[in-house]
Write an enzyme that holds these catalytic residues in place. Sequence first.
Site, PDB file in Angstrom:
ATOM      1  N   LYS A 176      48.217  36.890  36.322  1.00 52.38           N
ATOM      2  CA  LYS A 176      46.845  37.256  35.979  1.00 52.38           C
ATOM      3  C   LYS A 176      45.959  36.492  36.957  1.00 52.38           C
ATOM      4  CE  LYS A 176      43.301  36.640  34.038  1.00 52.38           C
ATOM      5  NZ  LYS A 176      42.055  36.561  34.823  1.00 52.38           N
ATOM      6  N   GLU A 252      47.983  22.788  35.571  1.00 48.81           N
ATOM      7  CA  GLU A 252      47.252  22.043  36.599  1.00 48.81           C
ATOM      8  C   GLU A 252      45.781  22.273  36.304  1.00 48.81           C
ATOM      9  OE1 GLU A 252      49.063  23.656  40.108  1.00 48.81           O
ATOM     10  OE2 GLU A 252      50.833  22.415  39.860  1.00 48.81           O
ATOM     11  N   CYS A 286      40.109  21.352  43.150  1.00 46.65           N
ATOM     12  CA  CYS A 286      40.390  20.487  41.999  1.00 46.65           C
ATOM     13  C   CYS A 286      40.588  19.044  42.423  1.00 46.65           C
ATOM     14  CB  CYS A 286      41.638  20.985  41.287  1.00 46.65           C
ATOM     15  SG  CYS A 286      43.051  21.126  42.393  1.00 46.65           S
ATOM     16  N   GLU A 388      33.222  17.452  35.267  1.00 51.50           N
ATOM     17  CA  GLU A 388      33.598  18.156  36.497  1.00 51.50           C
ATOM     18  C   GLU A 388      32.527  19.209  36.821  1.00 51.50           C
ATOM     19  OE1 GLU A 388      36.774  21.117  36.471  1.00 51.50           O
ATOM     20  OE2 GLU A 388      37.582  20.232  38.292  1.00 51.50           O
TER      21      GLU A 388
HETATM   22  P1  NAD Z   1      39.198  28.969  34.454  1.00 54.60           P
HETATM   23  O1  NAD Z   1      39.945  28.101  33.511  1.00 54.60           O
HETATM   24  O2  NAD Z   1      37.849  29.436  34.069  1.00 54.60           O
HETATM   25  O3  NAD Z   1      40.024  30.309  34.750  1.00 54.60           O
HETATM   26  C1  NAD Z   1      41.342  30.256  35.264  1.00 54.60           C
HETATM   27  C2  NAD Z   1      42.082  31.509  34.833  1.00 54.60           C
HETATM   28  O4  NAD Z   1      42.265  31.487  33.428  1.00 54.60           O
HETATM   29  C3  NAD Z   1      41.361  32.809  35.170  1.00 54.60           C
HETATM   30  O5  NAD Z   1      42.311  33.738  35.628  1.00 54.60           O
HETATM   31  C4  NAD Z   1      40.782  33.216  33.828  1.00 54.60           C
HETATM   32  O6  NAD Z   1      40.565  34.601  33.690  1.00 54.60           O
HETATM   33  C5  NAD Z   1      41.849  32.736  32.873  1.00 54.60           C
HETATM   34  N1  NAD Z   1      41.412  32.490  31.497  1.00 54.60           N
HETATM   35  C6  NAD Z   1      40.216  32.030  31.074  1.00 54.60           C
HETATM   36  N2  NAD Z   1      40.216  31.888  29.731  1.00 54.60           N
HETATM   37  C7  NAD Z   1      41.450  32.255  29.298  1.00 54.60           C
HETATM   38  C8  NAD Z   1      42.066  32.319  28.012  1.00 54.60           C
HETATM   39  N3  NAD Z   1      41.419  31.964  26.903  1.00 54.60           N
HETATM   40  N4  NAD Z   1      43.342  32.741  27.940  1.00 54.60           N
HETATM   41  C9  NAD Z   1      44.028  33.083  29.060  1.00 54.60           C
HETATM   42  N5  NAD Z   1      43.491  33.046  30.291  1.00 54.60           N
HETATM   43  C10 NAD Z   1      42.226  32.632  30.415  1.00 54.60           C
HETATM   44  O7  NAD Z   1      39.184  28.202  35.835  1.00 54.60           O
HETATM   45  P2  NAD Z   1      38.466  28.664  37.190  1.00 54.60           P
HETATM   46  O8  NAD Z   1      36.993  28.563  36.982  1.00 54.60           O
HETATM   47  O9  NAD Z   1      39.055  29.935  37.650  1.00 54.60           O
HETATM   48  O10 NAD Z   1      38.946  27.528  38.211  1.00 54.60           O
HETATM   49  C11 NAD Z   1      38.302  26.298  38.353  1.00 54.60           C
HETATM   50  C12 NAD Z   1      39.014  25.230  37.537  1.00 54.60           C
HETATM   51  O11 NAD Z   1      40.375  25.160  37.953  1.00 54.60           O
HETATM   52  C13 NAD Z   1      38.456  23.836  37.759  1.00 54.60           C
HETATM   53  O12 NAD Z   1      38.418  23.156  36.527  1.00 54.60           O
HETATM   54  C14 NAD Z   1      39.490  23.185  38.672  1.00 54.60           C
HETATM   55  O13 NAD Z   1      39.543  21.786  38.634  1.00 54.60           O
HETATM   56  C15 NAD Z   1      40.741  23.802  38.181  1.00 54.60           C
HETATM   57  N6  NAD Z   1      41.784  23.747  39.207  1.00 54.60           N
HETATM   58  C16 NAD Z   1      42.819  22.866  39.057  1.00 54.60           C
HETATM   59  C17 NAD Z   1      43.799  22.761  40.035  1.00 54.60           C
HETATM   60  C18 NAD Z   1      44.942  21.781  39.914  1.00 54.60           C
HETATM   61  O14 NAD Z   1      45.898  21.900  40.682  1.00 54.60           O
HETATM   62  N7  NAD Z   1      44.900  20.831  38.993  1.00 54.60           N
HETATM   63  C19 NAD Z   1      43.719  23.573  41.166  1.00 54.60           C
HETATM   64  C20 NAD Z   1      42.649  24.461  41.285  1.00 54.60           C
HETATM   65  C21 NAD Z   1      41.696  24.546  40.292  1.00 54.60           C
END
Ligand code: NAD
Length: 484
Positions: A176, A252, A286, A388
């Site tokens: 997804k 992550e 991140c 963040e």
């Molecule tokens: P997000 O959590 O908003 O979305 C990530 C994914 O999860 C998307 O595909 C979204 O559609 C899906 N999603 C959202 N709610 C959901 C639910 N209830 N059930 C299932 N899927 C759901 O994150 P984002 O805004 O896309 O990315 C930014 C975040 O990602 C920041 O917090 C960043 O720190 C983190 N990040 C972490 C790493 C790491 O390696 N630790 C790497 C990159 C980004």
Amino acid sequence: MKQYMNFIGGEFVATGKTFENRAPVDNRVLGQVHEAGAEEVDAAVRSARAALGGEWGRMTVTRRVELLHAVADEINRRFDEFLAAEMADTGKPHALASHVDIPRGAANFKVFADIVKNVPSESFEMATPDGGQALNYAVRSPLGVIGVVCPWNLPLLLMTWKVGPALACGNTVVVKPSEETPATATLLGEVMNAVGIPPGVYNVVHGFGPGSAGEFLTRHPGVDGITFTGETRTGEAIMAAAAKGVRPVSFELGGKNAGIVFADADFEKAVAGITRSAFENCGQVCLGTERVYVERSIFDRFVAALKAKAEALKPGPSEETGVGIGPLISQEHRQKVLSYYERAVRDGATVVTGGGVPAMKGALAEGHWVQPTIWTGLPESAAVIREEIFGPCCHIAPFDTEEEAIALANATDYGLATTVWTQNLGRAHRVAKQVQVGICWINSWFLRDLRTAFGGAKASGIGREGGVHSLEFYTELRNVCIKL
Ligand code: NAD
């Protein structure tokens, strides 16, 4: 108009419901994304299950490895298409996408295929109570159907970082991608078909999180494990979904990473390193540094030098020469980042540079631009130091002792990464041992060897991926004990 379709059982599948994909640089509509409903998600999970029982499930490791190498080669052959798709979806500068995102997207398949091919398994001989002997040995089986939920900041890189090892271990996946960046995951479907990956091994469902494809996928009982990269809050929702059936998760999550600069650091290298860690990918990494702690004797000089670097970052579209910073991913995210810019001022920050929106000409004025921003003078309790932001900004505070710097770095709910700048070897080791993070860089940042463990402590994640650590999540380890 471009159509981004779901990829299920080796076929591109349209749905009756679509949403727009927009370009961050000017907000123009790039295409229509076909949102998967519960029915399409179910079809994807079923096709992934069926593939496990078919040719893929019976395939030798040698053949699987060959196929995954072919996937990487095909990504490299179509490098320009992947590059264009990623730049359109994210607006990131050409130099970044062409040197980091796409090459890593290809490398993730080769590296994990080779690890799976080469990693040995354990065996133990033992004495039995009747005076005989037994032999134990370990066998790894794929976990099954893996749900892969991805963010938008490094779309191909972070998706293949999970899909590469999952497939190398013999699993099948339902991906997804983020609703913001549907292009490269869809393109990868074409690559899978072109090189002969059996239908159903790699599936893509498009949509949002709650009440959409993300939730349908993570709640689906046919998913055996979930690997997720994204916000900590989303991780909590996915963990609750995974609790049903006690399905394993690998997470992550977010970060609020510290950079620590000691007076004995190579000053120019430290400034360049923190510039990258704070502003690269418009701060949407991140591992990025949003809290910088600088030893007091070099504090003023460091703030001035970082200010100069931030102001030299030229905003602009991906292909323009000399562009140092792209836009944020969406209007919504820009609103969030700008609300933190306002909050910092309300809380009494000194705005060293930035704090607003750059003046952009023509169509670019519609893009999601913000200025790289540096603050000083806030107490550690301030929202922009605690939460963040995921934008091109950082707060810089002075410290006096090594112990104080470590305590400041650790005073957060998160625990993803730290970057430390010092030329004192003993100090480097002492700090590395005490910072509560999954990844500690010394005199560097985002230097990645894919064989190493990657993940976060505290609210920044669960588990580690990378190298043999990925095998721990993507396989079930079975011990076989034979009485000889
Ligand atoms: P997000 O959590 O908003 O979305 C990530 C994914 O999860 C998307 O595909 C979204 O559609 C899906 N999603 C959202 N709610 C959901 C639910 N209830 N059930 C299932 N899927 C759901 O994150 P984002 O805004 O896309 O990315 C930014 C975040 O990602 C920041 O917090 C960043 O720190 C983190 N990040 C972490 C790493 C790491 O390696 N630790 C790497 C990159 C980004």
